[in-house]
Design an enzyme around this catalytic site. Structure first.
Site, short mmCIF file in Angstrom:
data_model
loop_
_atom_site.label_atom_id
_atom_site.label_comp_id
_atom_site.label_asym_id
_atom_site.label_seq_id
_atom_site.Cartn_x
_atom_site.Cartn_y
_atom_site.Cartn_z
CB CYS A 137 38.36 -7.14 76.95
SG CYS A 137 39.54 -8.33 76.36
N1 COA Z 1 43.80 -28.43 73.03
C1 COA Z 1 43.37 -29.55 73.65
N2 COA Z 1 43.13 -29.61 74.96
C2 COA Z 1 43.34 -28.49 75.69
C3 COA Z 1 43.79 -27.29 75.11
C4 COA Z 1 44.03 -27.29 73.72
N3 COA Z 1 44.46 -26.19 73.09
N4 COA Z 1 43.90 -26.36 76.07
C5 COA Z 1 43.53 -26.94 77.22
N5 COA Z 1 43.20 -28.24 76.99
C6 COA Z 1 42.76 -29.25 77.95
C7 COA Z 1 43.30 -28.96 79.34
O1 COA Z 1 44.59 -29.50 79.49
C8 COA Z 1 42.28 -29.65 80.20
O2 COA Z 1 42.54 -31.05 80.22
P1 COA Z 1 42.29 -31.92 81.55
O3 COA Z 1 40.81 -31.82 81.78
O4 COA Z 1 42.77 -33.26 81.15
O5 COA Z 1 43.09 -31.26 82.62
C9 COA Z 1 40.98 -29.46 79.44
O6 COA Z 1 41.35 -29.22 78.09
C10 COA Z 1 40.15 -28.30 79.94
O7 COA Z 1 41.00 -27.14 79.98
P2 COA Z 1 40.52 -25.76 80.53
O8 COA Z 1 41.63 -24.78 80.39
O9 COA Z 1 39.94 -25.98 81.88
O10 COA Z 1 39.40 -25.46 79.43
P3 COA Z 1 38.11 -24.60 79.53
O11 COA Z 1 36.94 -25.44 79.31
O12 COA Z 1 38.10 -23.69 80.73
O13 COA Z 1 38.28 -23.65 78.23
C11 COA Z 1 38.86 -21.39 77.69
C12 COA Z 1 39.37 -22.77 78.12
C13 COA Z 1 40.05 -20.43 77.70
C14 COA Z 1 38.30 -21.51 76.29
C15 COA Z 1 37.76 -20.92 78.66
O14 COA Z 1 38.17 -21.14 79.99
C16 COA Z 1 37.39 -19.47 78.49
O15 COA Z 1 37.11 -18.99 77.41
N6 COA Z 1 37.30 -18.76 79.62
C17 COA Z 1 36.90 -17.36 79.62
C18 COA Z 1 38.03 -16.52 79.21
C19 COA Z 1 37.68 -15.07 79.08
O16 COA Z 1 36.57 -14.66 78.97
N7 COA Z 1 38.70 -14.29 79.05
C20 COA Z 1 38.57 -12.90 78.85
C21 COA Z 1 39.80 -12.54 78.12
S1 COA Z 1 39.54 -11.05 77.33
#
Ligand code: COA
Length: 368
Positions: free
Chosen positions: A148
């Site tokens: 990225c």
């Molecule tokens: N739909 C519904 N629920 C979902 C889901 C989806 N698509 N994906 C995950 N969940 C659920 C999980 O199962 C979890 O449930 P639980 O609390 O019952 O265990 C809950 O939502 C939280 O999941 P989590 O993965 O911890 O979510 P989050 O708040 O961390 O958000 C991202 C996920 C990916 C959006 C976030 O972590 C993010 O953007 N991180 C930074 C990534 C980044 O900058 N990457 C760089 C790449 S270039």
């Protein structure tokens, strides 16, 4: 020191948009079919979760039917002959044409082309050299991949090449075909990426035809720090990893530990950009805008609030991921492209990308 200007930018937006609702509908159909077939009980995705957790509402892609087909769940890019233009070159050209027009230059003026993106569709010949061929540019071209952060790392390379005088005008282009490395069957990440191409023209001041809408580069600042929290194992080693006589090549997709990335990257980035600004003897209040990498709206707000040490206005760290999703290295360039027209002479801004590696690249600019 010679002055280096960013004189033009361009963005190519792919023809198909997919809303969270449409993406989730096909994902949930796939999950229902999968559960019925296997007896597993995988969980549905949710459009509300996606928007709340990431800020993403929609994304653009180069092909939509394959992604939304619950029996396929990946785009269909039919194999092209080696004599046909590759899809990344096809995406790059309209972005380049817009950037060239903005900088009042033609392909003949380009000395070097750097194609910088997170995923290249082949090992070689360099996609940059193919782009050079279709543009009819002379000089030379090469590919760069720092995930990225590819665009800002390439801008850093260009900046130093221009300063030494080894080139007068450099094109940096970022054809991000993210849909090809996104696992649309994975609930945790199926919503993250979109496709796009962005481009910028960088040049020595004395050859810049257009200076009224130019930005001077005051400096670049790069940092890497190894982490497995964002990873894609796709590569030339894949075919050799299977012990069977007939290689059973697996797809290798983007994976991440999103929560860890969020927690670890926010302080790294806010400290990084503060350091760069202080190194240039400015304070954060002198920076009108941060054009940040577009992965997560909450992450960007936190980074900007830590940087400014106060609440921020939407224009201090503009968001484009709501409509484009995460477009890898192109994200901060799209934010710049869409949100720089209101800058007045002397005002400062900072382009910053971050991602796998970990890697952080930032570019401090001043409106000419
Ligand atoms: N739909 C519904 N629920 C979902 C889901 C989806 N698509 N994906 C995950 N969940 C659920 C999980 O199962 C979890 O449930 P639980 O609390 O019952 O265990 C809950 O939502 C939280 O999941 P989590 O993965 O911890 O979510 P989050 O708040 O961390 O958000 C991202 C996920 C990916 C959006 C976030 O972590 C993010 O953007 N991180 C930074 C990534 C980044 O900058 N990457 C760089 C790449 S270039």
């Amino acid at each position: 020191m010679p002055q280096i200007y960013l004189t033009g930018s361009g963005v190519f937006t792919p023809p198909y948009a997919i809303s969270n609702e449409d993406l989730v509908t096909s994902f949930n159909q796939y999950i229902d079919q999968h559960n019925q077939k296997t007896g597993e009980s995988l969980t549905h995705s949710s459009a509300e979760f996606i928007e709340k957790a990431s800020g993403i509402k929609s994304r653009y892609v180069m092909e939509k039917a394959g992604i939304l087909n619950p029996n396929r769940m990946r785009p269909f890019y039919p194999k092209r002959l080696d004599t046909e233009m590759s899809i990344q070159a096809e995406m790059a050209l309209p972005a380049i044409k817009e950037a060239l027009a903005a900088s009042k230059k033609t392909a003949k003026n380009i000395d070097v082309i750097i194609c910088a993106c997170a995923s290249l569709q082949r090992s070689y010949p360099a996609v940059a050299i193919e782009i050079q061929h279709y543009l009819g540019a002379s000089g030379y071209a090469f590919d760069v991949n720092v995930a990225c952060s590819s665009a800002t790392f390439a801008i850093d390379i260009a900046y130093h090449m221009l300063q030494t005088g080894s080139a007068n005008t450099i094109l940096v282009v970022n054809p991000e075909l993210c849909s090809s490395h996104l696992n649309f069957k994975d609930r945790d990440s199926h919503f993250i990426f979109g496709d796009v191409a962005s481009a910028v023209i960088l040049e020595r001041k004395e050859v810049a035809n257009q200076q009224a809408d130019a930005f001077e580069l005051l400096g670049t600042f790069l940092k890497t720090n190894f982490s497995n929290n964002i990873r894609n194992n796709d590569g030339i080693i894949n075919a050799t990893e299977d012990p069977e006589d007939t290689p059973n090549i697996q797809f290798h997709y983007f994976t991440q530990q999103g929560k860890k990335v969020f927690k670890e990257v926010v302080p790294m980035v806010s400290e990084h950009i503060q350091t760069q600004v202080y190194n240039h003897h400015y304070t954060p209040d002198k920076i009108k805008r941060l054009w940040l990498h577009q992965a997560n709206i909450n992450m960007n707000r936190l980074i900007a609030e830590k940087f400014y040490n106060r609440d921020i206005t939407p224009l201090e760290a503009p968001i484009i991921l709501d409509t484009y999703a995460n477009t890898s290295s192109a994200g901060s360039i799209i934010a710049f492209h869409q949100h720089h027209q209101d800058f007045k002479t002397g005002e400062l801004g900072l382009i910053c990308s971050f991602g796998a590696g970990y890697s952080i690249g930032s570019v401090l600019v001043k409106k000419v």
